[in-house]
Design an enzyme around this catalytic site. Sequence first.
Site, PDB file in Angstrom:
ATOM      1  N   GLU A 100      45.741  51.078  56.461  1.00 36.72           N
ATOM      2  CA  GLU A 100      46.508  51.646  55.347  1.00 36.72           C
ATOM      3  C   GLU A 100      46.646  50.605  54.242  1.00 36.72           C
ATOM      4  O   GLU A 100      46.470  49.418  54.474  1.00 36.72           O
ATOM      5  CB  GLU A 100      47.918  52.042  55.826  1.00 36.72           C
ATOM      6  CG  GLU A 100      47.927  53.130  56.886  1.00 36.72           C
ATOM      7  CD  GLU A 100      49.230  53.112  57.674  1.00 36.72           C
ATOM      8  OE1 GLU A 100      50.289  53.336  57.060  1.00 36.72           O
ATOM      9  OE2 GLU A 100      49.190  52.860  58.889  1.00 36.72           O
ATOM     10  N   LYS A 158      48.394  48.050  51.789  1.00 36.13           N
ATOM     11  CA  LYS A 158      49.587  47.201  51.854  1.00 36.13           C
ATOM     12  C   LYS A 158      50.140  47.138  50.440  1.00 36.13           C
ATOM     13  O   LYS A 158      49.707  46.340  49.617  1.00 36.13           O
ATOM     14  CB  LYS A 158      49.230  45.806  52.362  1.00 36.13           C
ATOM     15  CG  LYS A 158      50.459  44.963  52.623  1.00 36.13           C
ATOM     16  CD  LYS A 158      50.086  43.638  53.257  1.00 36.13           C
ATOM     17  CE  LYS A 158      51.317  42.861  53.634  1.00 36.13           C
ATOM     18  NZ  LYS A 158      52.296  42.729  52.540  1.00 36.13           N
ATOM     19  N   ASP A 196      52.531  46.610  47.247  1.00 42.83           N
ATOM     20  CA  ASP A 196      53.369  45.499  46.811  1.00 42.83           C
ATOM     21  C   ASP A 196      54.732  46.032  46.379  1.00 42.83           C
ATOM     22  O   ASP A 196      55.018  46.154  45.200  1.00 42.83           O
ATOM     23  CB  ASP A 196      52.674  44.821  45.623  1.00 42.83           C
ATOM     24  CG  ASP A 196      52.651  43.326  45.790  1.00 42.83           C
ATOM     25  OD1 ASP A 196      53.205  42.842  46.791  1.00 42.83           O
ATOM     26  OD2 ASP A 196      52.086  42.655  44.917  1.00 42.83           O
ATOM     27  N   TYR A 250      55.428  55.003  56.008  1.00 42.04           N
ATOM     28  CA  TYR A 250      54.263  54.743  56.866  1.00 42.04           C
ATOM     29  C   TYR A 250      54.585  54.521  58.348  1.00 42.04           C
ATOM     30  O   TYR A 250      53.683  54.270  59.144  1.00 42.04           O
ATOM     31  CB  TYR A 250      53.459  53.553  56.333  1.00 42.04           C
ATOM     32  CG  TYR A 250      54.313  52.349  56.007  1.00 42.04           C
ATOM     33  CD1 TYR A 250      54.774  51.521  57.020  1.00 42.04           C
ATOM     34  CD2 TYR A 250      54.662  52.047  54.692  1.00 42.04           C
ATOM     35  CE1 TYR A 250      55.561  50.421  56.734  1.00 42.04           C
ATOM     36  CE2 TYR A 250      55.444  50.956  54.396  1.00 42.04           C
ATOM     37  CZ  TYR A 250      55.897  50.145  55.417  1.00 42.04           C
ATOM     38  OH  TYR A 250      56.680  49.066  55.141  1.00 42.04           O
ATOM     39  N   LYS A 293      45.248  40.268  53.843  1.00 36.97           N
ATOM     40  CA  LYS A 293      45.614  40.032  52.448  1.00 36.97           C
ATOM     41  C   LYS A 293      44.356  39.729  51.643  1.00 36.97           C
ATOM     42  O   LYS A 293      43.506  38.957  52.083  1.00 36.97           O
ATOM     43  CB  LYS A 293      46.592  38.863  52.340  1.00 36.97           C
ATOM     44  CG  LYS A 293      47.900  39.097  53.096  1.00 36.97           C
ATOM     45  CD  LYS A 293      49.001  39.612  52.193  1.00 36.97           C
ATOM     46  CE  LYS A 293      49.703  38.467  51.517  1.00 36.97           C
ATOM     47  NZ  LYS A 293      50.822  38.939  50.682  1.00 36.97           N
ATOM     48  N   CYS A 344      82.941  27.324  41.115  1.00 37.08           N
ATOM     49  CA  CYS A 344      82.035  26.367  40.494  1.00 37.08           C
ATOM     50  C   CYS A 344      81.865  25.157  41.422  1.00 37.08           C
ATOM     51  O   CYS A 344      82.864  24.561  41.834  1.00 37.08           O
ATOM     52  CB  CYS A 344      82.581  25.926  39.143  1.00 37.08           C
ATOM     53  SG  CYS A 344      81.606  24.604  38.406  1.00 37.08           S
ATOM     54  N   CYS A 346      83.520  21.970  39.283  1.00 36.23           N
ATOM     55  CA  CYS A 346      84.941  21.849  38.951  1.00 36.23           C
ATOM     56  C   CYS A 346      85.838  22.743  39.799  1.00 36.23           C
ATOM     57  O   CYS A 346      87.055  22.649  39.724  1.00 36.23           O
ATOM     58  CB  CYS A 346      85.173  22.142  37.471  1.00 36.23           C
ATOM     59  SG  CYS A 346      85.018  23.890  37.064  1.00 36.23           S
ATOM     60  N   CYS A 348      80.723  29.586  35.026  1.00 36.54           N
ATOM     61  CA  CYS A 348      81.934  28.799  35.188  1.00 36.54           C
ATOM     62  C   CYS A 348      82.687  28.919  33.867  1.00 36.54           C
ATOM     63  O   CYS A 348      82.174  28.534  32.818  1.00 36.54           O
ATOM     64  CB  CYS A 348      81.604  27.334  35.471  1.00 36.54           C
ATOM     65  SG  CYS A 348      83.070  26.283  35.328  1.00 36.54           S
ATOM     66  N   CYS A 387      84.711  21.807  32.331  1.00 35.68           N
ATOM     67  CA  CYS A 387      83.936  21.520  33.536  1.00 35.68           C
ATOM     68  C   CYS A 387      82.987  20.360  33.213  1.00 35.68           C
ATOM     69  O   CYS A 387      82.232  20.432  32.235  1.00 35.68           O
ATOM     70  CB  CYS A 387      83.149  22.762  33.925  1.00 35.68           C
ATOM     71  SG  CYS A 387      82.035  22.500  35.300  1.00 35.68           S
TER      72      CYS A 387
HETATM   73 ZN    ZN Z   1      82.761  24.283  36.504  1.00 33.18          ZN
END
Ligand code: ZN
Length: 685
Positions: free
Chosen positions: A113, A115, A117, A218, A325, A418, A421, A434, A439
């Site tokens: 069959e 393959k 993607d 399949y 493949k 984050c 921070c 963030c 930060c």
């Molecule tokens: Zn941050």
Amino acid sequence: MTRDKVKKRIEYLVNEVRRHQDLYYKKAQPEISDREYDALFDELLKLERRYPDLALPDSPTKRVGSDLDNEFPEVRHPFPMLSLDKVYTIDELESWIEKSRNDTGYDISFTVEEKIDGSTIVLHYENGILVRAVTRGDGFVGNDITENVRTIKDIPLRLSEPVTSIFRGEIYIDRKDFEKLNSQFDSIYANPRNFAAGSLRRKKSSEVAKIPLKSYVYEGFYGDVSIKEHLKVLHKLTELGFRVFDDVGYFSSTIKKEYDNIFKKHTGWVRGTYRDIDNFIIRMKEVRDKLPYDIDGLVVKINEYPIRDKLGYTAHHPRWAMAFKFEAPQAVSEILDIDVQVGRTGRITPVARIKPVWIAGTTVSNVTLHNQDYINSLDVAIGDVVAVSRHGDVIPAVDEVIEKNDKGNKTFRLPEECPVCGSKLIQDGAHLFCPNRNCPARIYGRISFFVGRGQMDIENLGPETVKKLIELGLIKDIPDIYFFNPDDLLGVEGFAEKKVKLIKEGIEKSKEQPFEVVLASLGLEEIGPKVVELLIEAGFDSIDKLIKTAKKKKPDIFTKIQGIGPKTAEKIIQQFNDPYILDMIEKLKKAGLKFSKGKKEKEEEYSKIFEGQVWCITGSFKNFKPRETAMEEVKKRGGKVVSQVTGKTTHLLVGENPGSKLEKASQVGAKLVTEEEFLKMLNEK
Ligand SMILES: [Zn+2]
């Protein structure tokens, strides 16, 4: 209406809508007008919204999806959904076939069959009704994406028979649809497979409904003992209402009569003996480009289920199937770790650290994973073995997971806080951010962007120096670059007198950068060089004009400019009303950066009072140091400037302690102008 009556009405409407859909789409013989049909559909939708518990799981309204945010809870598969072992040459494939025949000792046959993607889907039906759709995940646990899958038109919400079973298939998107949509969604997906996987995980099923996803199924009838051959299962799948590949190959030692009926019904399916397999493969390789979707190979499976049971599984793959493949991946590597980076805007980017591999001329050791959606679309975890590629000059991308890790690492999840921070991250579109302006990662990102090449381009102030300056506490944000004392660096390792002098020079020189560069270097959201250019062209030639207009908070002033959309307009307004940003601009103004178009560009505005005149200069001046700046003023106003007095000289600007030019000018009859008179002339207009 009583609940009982509602229930009956819903059932009636579901049947009617479905019947009319059939008449319209399958038979092309509608019995009612579009408007009448819409009325039925809308009534059904309304009742389902009012009585959600009475809505049927196979209601035709499921196809249009909902605007509610979906959660995708994790679901354990009833049995492992393993990936396939792979070979890359026909020789390898033939020896696998040979070995399977010898090992089993039976007269076995094989199916071949496509393959495709796409993204694997596991479909659960109860009494013929689709009740659950789950991603493959790591093969053991996937995510429940039922609501989204129900919007895919060719996946039956109800089968032609009331079977209870599990089916496996692939969701994909046609190549042309991928190309069209990928550019629309400013998408990050490298290929149709990742796009399909990403689409399936959109939060709102109504959005999934708009994407032309398709499916092939399949495998099925797991645990059902009544059908014992794969070819018959494939045929049964079509009878139940699934889409099954048009090209299926079937190969055995001798041609079996019992399949005659099946091959009559599936004219695209091909059968032959073992020696025909390689011809079939070669033909499939040729037709590959003509298919509307991408296939990356073929899947060869043992047809007889009792033999499959006998062969069983390795830890990773079934022993009764093999993927062939067409191409080996460009590179295969292992994900050693996934770093979470915080950019200057606060955007969180996961970056995979992989075992270094050589691809298309460079060593690749970092691959961006963009965001959580992207990670989910790959189902990638630390320790997984992945295929990595670079097509053209494109940045390297992880194509797919080849081998799941056996350390039990699950699909990577971005943190909720984050990593630098500790602030709680916020979601904006597909990305996490963030929100903390202070930060340290954002400060560093902001400053190094500002000083970097393509922006202010401050020589001798690279990312490493910026890091050092922050570490030493000498700078805390962009404006500090112009207010800290570089001499404080003297004595720090790596900063000798010469280097400090160069840093000073670089900073000083950057003050000459024109307005457009300064503005784009601030790194404000949506305000890059292109938008800056559009703004200036539209007359916003100073920061004051921009801020003044932004304060009116009228987006249409900006969206009127061709090339500036509503999102950009909103960001311009938001940011130029932000006290933090306004304060930063104020400080940079004080530092002497250019926040309006320079004098050069304003040349046109001067009236050409000196047109046709030829000027020379002698002596020194109070207001013009060096005296050449006086001559610049002459040029701006259309005059010509010469360094020696000749017969053509019309004017001589005379300062204190004039030289021999004064006498010469008098001789040729040039007009003598004092500094005072000159200033008057300049101010005339
Ligand atoms: Zn941050």
